[in-house]
Design a protein around this motif. Structure first.
Motif, PDB file in Angstrom:
ATOM      1  N   ALA A  19     -60.332 -60.560  23.598  1.00 34.41           N
ATOM      2  CA  ALA A  19     -61.305 -59.467  23.554  1.00 34.41           C
ATOM      3  C   ALA A  19     -60.660 -58.108  23.798  1.00 34.41           C
ATOM      4  CB  ALA A  19     -62.419 -59.702  24.571  1.00 34.41           C
ATOM      5  N   GLY A  20     -59.562 -58.087  24.514  1.00 31.89           N
ATOM      6  CA  GLY A  20     -58.886 -56.821  24.776  1.00 31.89           C
ATOM      7  C   GLY A  20     -57.915 -56.398  23.696  1.00 31.89           C
ATOM      8  N   SER A  21     -57.740 -57.232  22.665  1.00 27.60           N
ATOM      9  CA  SER A  21     -56.692 -56.965  21.675  1.00 27.60           C
ATOM     10  C   SER A  21     -56.955 -55.709  20.853  1.00 27.60           C
ATOM     11  CB  SER A  21     -56.535 -58.169  20.739  1.00 27.60           C
ATOM     12  OG  SER A  21     -56.106 -59.305  21.456  1.00 27.60           O
ATOM     13  N   LEU A  22     -58.170 -55.582  20.302  1.00 26.52           N
ATOM     14  CA  LEU A  22     -58.432 -54.434  19.435  1.00 26.52           C
ATOM     15  C   LEU A  22     -58.480 -53.111  20.205  1.00 26.52           C
ATOM     16  CD1 LEU A  22     -60.927 -55.824  16.758  1.00 26.52           C
ATOM     17  CD2 LEU A  22     -58.462 -55.461  16.600  1.00 26.52           C
ATOM     18  N   PRO A  23     -59.140 -53.046  21.377  1.00 25.50           N
ATOM     19  CA  PRO A  23     -59.035 -51.794  22.143  1.00 25.50           C
ATOM     20  C   PRO A  23     -57.594 -51.437  22.498  1.00 25.50           C
ATOM     21  CG  PRO A  23     -60.874 -53.087  22.946  1.00 25.50           C
ATOM     22  CD  PRO A  23     -60.131 -53.963  21.983  1.00 25.50           C
ATOM     23  N   ALA A  24     -56.792 -52.441  22.885  1.00 23.31           N
ATOM     24  CA  ALA A  24     -55.391 -52.159  23.212  1.00 23.31           C
ATOM     25  C   ALA A  24     -54.616 -51.712  21.974  1.00 23.31           C
ATOM     26  CB  ALA A  24     -54.732 -53.398  23.819  1.00 23.31           C
ATOM     27  N   THR A  25     -54.897 -52.335  20.835  1.00 17.38           N
ATOM     28  CA  THR A  25     -54.229 -51.930  19.598  1.00 17.38           C
ATOM     29  C   THR A  25     -54.601 -50.510  19.220  1.00 17.38           C
ATOM     30  OG1 THR A  25     -54.182 -54.226  18.804  1.00 17.38           O
ATOM     31  CG2 THR A  25     -53.904 -52.500  17.159  1.00 17.38           C
ATOM     32  N   ARG A  26     -55.888 -50.161  19.403  1.00 16.81           N
ATOM     33  CA  ARG A  26     -56.333 -48.804  19.094  1.00 16.81           C
ATOM     34  C   ARG A  26     -55.589 -47.774  19.950  1.00 16.81           C
ATOM     35  NH1 ARG A  26     -57.834 -44.987  15.667  1.00 16.81           N
ATOM     36  NH2 ARG A  26     -59.323 -43.512  16.532  1.00 16.81           N
ATOM     37  N   ILE A  27     -55.374 -48.084  21.224  1.00 16.98           N
ATOM     38  CA  ILE A  27     -54.621 -47.181  22.101  1.00 16.98           C
ATOM     39  C   ILE A  27     -53.162 -47.093  21.642  1.00 16.98           C
ATOM     40  CG2 ILE A  27     -53.766 -46.858  24.447  1.00 16.98           C
ATOM     41  CD1 ILE A  27     -56.363 -48.191  25.423  1.00 16.98           C
ATOM     42  N   ALA A  28     -52.587 -48.254  21.281  1.00 16.15           N
ATOM     43  CA  ALA A  28     -51.170 -48.281  20.921  1.00 16.15           C
ATOM     44  C   ALA A  28     -50.883 -47.504  19.637  1.00 16.15           C
ATOM     45  CB  ALA A  28     -50.694 -49.722  20.774  1.00 16.15           C
ATOM     46  N   VAL A  29     -51.792 -47.592  18.630  1.00 19.19           N
ATOM     47  CA  VAL A  29     -51.501 -46.924  17.346  1.00 19.19           C
ATOM     48  C   VAL A  29     -51.627 -45.404  17.445  1.00 19.19           C
ATOM     49  CG1 VAL A  29     -52.117 -48.908  15.918  1.00 19.19           C
ATOM     50  CG2 VAL A  29     -53.871 -47.220  16.504  1.00 19.19           C
ATOM     51  N   LEU A  30     -52.097 -44.901  18.581  1.00 16.69           N
ATOM     52  CA  LEU A  30     -52.085 -43.451  18.762  1.00 16.69           C
ATOM     53  C   LEU A  30     -50.650 -42.926  18.867  1.00 16.69           C
ATOM     54  CD1 LEU A  30     -54.998 -43.061  21.346  1.00 16.69           C
ATOM     55  CD2 LEU A  30     -55.084 -42.673  18.864  1.00 16.69           C
ATOM     56  N   ASP A  31     -49.704 -43.782  19.313  1.00 16.77           N
ATOM     57  CA  ASP A  31     -48.310 -43.379  19.470  1.00 16.77           C
ATOM     58  C   ASP A  31     -47.345 -44.181  18.599  1.00 16.77           C
ATOM     59  OD1 ASP A  31     -48.999 -41.473  21.328  1.00 16.77           O
ATOM     60  OD2 ASP A  31     -48.561 -42.724  23.063  1.00 16.77           O
ATOM     61  N   LEU A  32     -47.716 -45.406  18.243  1.00 17.75           N
ATOM     62  CA  LEU A  32     -46.823 -46.283  17.478  1.00 17.75           C
ATOM     63  C   LEU A  32     -47.386 -46.478  16.073  1.00 17.75           C
ATOM     64  CD1 LEU A  32     -46.388 -47.110  20.588  1.00 17.75           C
ATOM     65  CD2 LEU A  32     -45.519 -49.256  19.657  1.00 17.75           C
ATOM     66  N   ALA A  33     -46.523 -46.401  15.067  1.00 13.78           N
ATOM     67  CA  ALA A  33     -46.937 -46.700  13.701  1.00 13.78           C
ATOM     68  C   ALA A  33     -47.312 -48.185  13.603  1.00 13.78           C
ATOM     69  CB  ALA A  33     -45.806 -46.381  12.730  1.00 13.78           C
ATOM     70  N   PRO A  34     -48.271 -48.542  12.738  1.00 13.71           N
ATOM     71  CA  PRO A  34     -48.706 -49.945  12.638  1.00 13.71           C
ATOM     72  C   PRO A  34     -47.564 -50.923  12.380  1.00 13.71           C
ATOM     73  CG  PRO A  34     -50.245 -48.529  11.477  1.00 13.71           C
ATOM     74  CD  PRO A  34     -49.094 -47.656  11.892  1.00 13.71           C
ATOM     75  N   MET A  35     -46.630 -50.568  11.494  1.00 15.41           N
ATOM     76  CA  MET A  35     -45.513 -51.469  11.202  1.00 15.41           C
ATOM     77  C   MET A  35     -44.657 -51.686  12.438  1.00 15.41           C
ATOM     78  SD  MET A  35     -45.948 -52.175   8.006  1.00 15.41           S
ATOM     79  CE  MET A  35     -46.610 -51.547   6.462  1.00 15.41           C
TER      80      MET A  35
END
Length: 290
Positions: A19-35
């Motif tokens: 359940a925490g995966s998508l919120p955490a991914t959303r935070i991460a892509v603010l600084d990291l490119a998806p690839m």
């Protein structure tokens, strides 16, 4: 505790971790490119899995099982993480969680096709109603969608359902932690090369939130959660236990509200209650069938 009850318990733990995966991914892509994010999380999890396999030395999968290991990796290690990271560049975490409401139905369909499960008509009715409650609520109440982001999320759900069904089927023969470990290690050479090619040339300037989010999706979303989830699906049934993910969007939305300042409405709580009823009904139908 019966194997079926243990399956539902372990499936619940896996669902809560996911359940925490998508919120955490959303935070991460603010600084990291998806690839970069996709390859980094797979490499970190793959190295941990390699350590597990080296220390515990389980039997290798048979030659006939490697295609299923590969499909597990395509769905859970590469496809879902990459497509959701790309989608979250253009849509919010709350909107992305809309599509997770379709995952239980997709997983059940893959389980029927690949694992030979045959849930009854009443079960399918509960699954369809539950998916409609989750997706209908979120689509009606969410912001206007971005066509590309929505399409990427649909593709990610299809691949994720495949990975869940293949991994659960293998778990019955190999064990939960072994399946995800072999999938991660099998994908490790490709993901390591991908990480090198996607590594930024400029100095890194990642926020603390992005670093912690990367660690969460690497250790928990990519490894620990799958250990509980695959074991739960294997013990309780792919189609039945998969319905637990009807609750995942609402837990994820609550986390998005806490971490990303996204709002929670009364309609969301009502839809969550309806989804919980459908999960309970699916569990009851699966128990009766057993």
């Amino acid at each position: 505790m019966s194997p079926n009850q243990l399956g539902w318990l372990q499936g619940s733990l896996g669902m809560l971790i996911f359940a925490g995966s998508l919120p955490a991914t959303r935070i991460a892509v603010l600084d990291l490119a998806p690839m970069l994010l996709t390859s980094a999380r797979a490499v970190i999890a793959g190295l941990l899995a390699l350590l597990l396999l080296a220390v515990l030395r389980p039997p290798r999968p048979r030659r006939s099982e490697w295609p299923a290991v590969a499909l597990t990796a395509v769905g859970g290690v590469i496809g879902f993480p990459l497509l959701t990271a790309l989608a979250l560049e253009t849509i919010s975490a709350t909107r992305a969680l809309v599509f997770v409401g379709l995952l239980p139905l997709c997983t059940a369909l893959w389980g029927q096709w690949r694992s030979g499960e045959r849930p009854g008509t009443a079960f399918w009715l509960c699954a369809v109603i539950g998916s409609a409650c989750v997706s209908g609520y979120a689509l009606a109440s969410g912001e206007p969608g971005h066509r590309l982001g929505d399409g990427l999320m649909v593709a990610s759900i299809l691949l994720c359902g495949m990975g869940y069904a293949e991994g659960a089927s293998l778990t019955r023969r190999l064990g939960g932690w072994q399946v995800i470990s072999w999938a991660l290690v099998g994908a490790l050479p490709l993901m390591a090369l991908w990480l090198l090619l996607s590594w930024p040339t400029q100095p890194l300037a990642w926020s603390a939130g992005a670093i912690w989010s990367l660690l969460y999706v690497s250790v928990f979303s990519m490894l620990v959660g799958f250990i509980f989830w695959y074991r739960g699906l294997a013990l309780g049934g792919i189609a039945a236990v998969g319905q637990l993910q009807l609750l995942q969007p609402f837990i994820g939305m609550a986390l998005a509200a806490l971490l990303l300042d996204e709002s929670i409405s009364a309609g969301m709580l009502a839809a969550a209650a309806a989804a919980a009823v459908c999960v309970g009904a699916a569990k009851h139908m699966a128990a009766r069938q057993r």
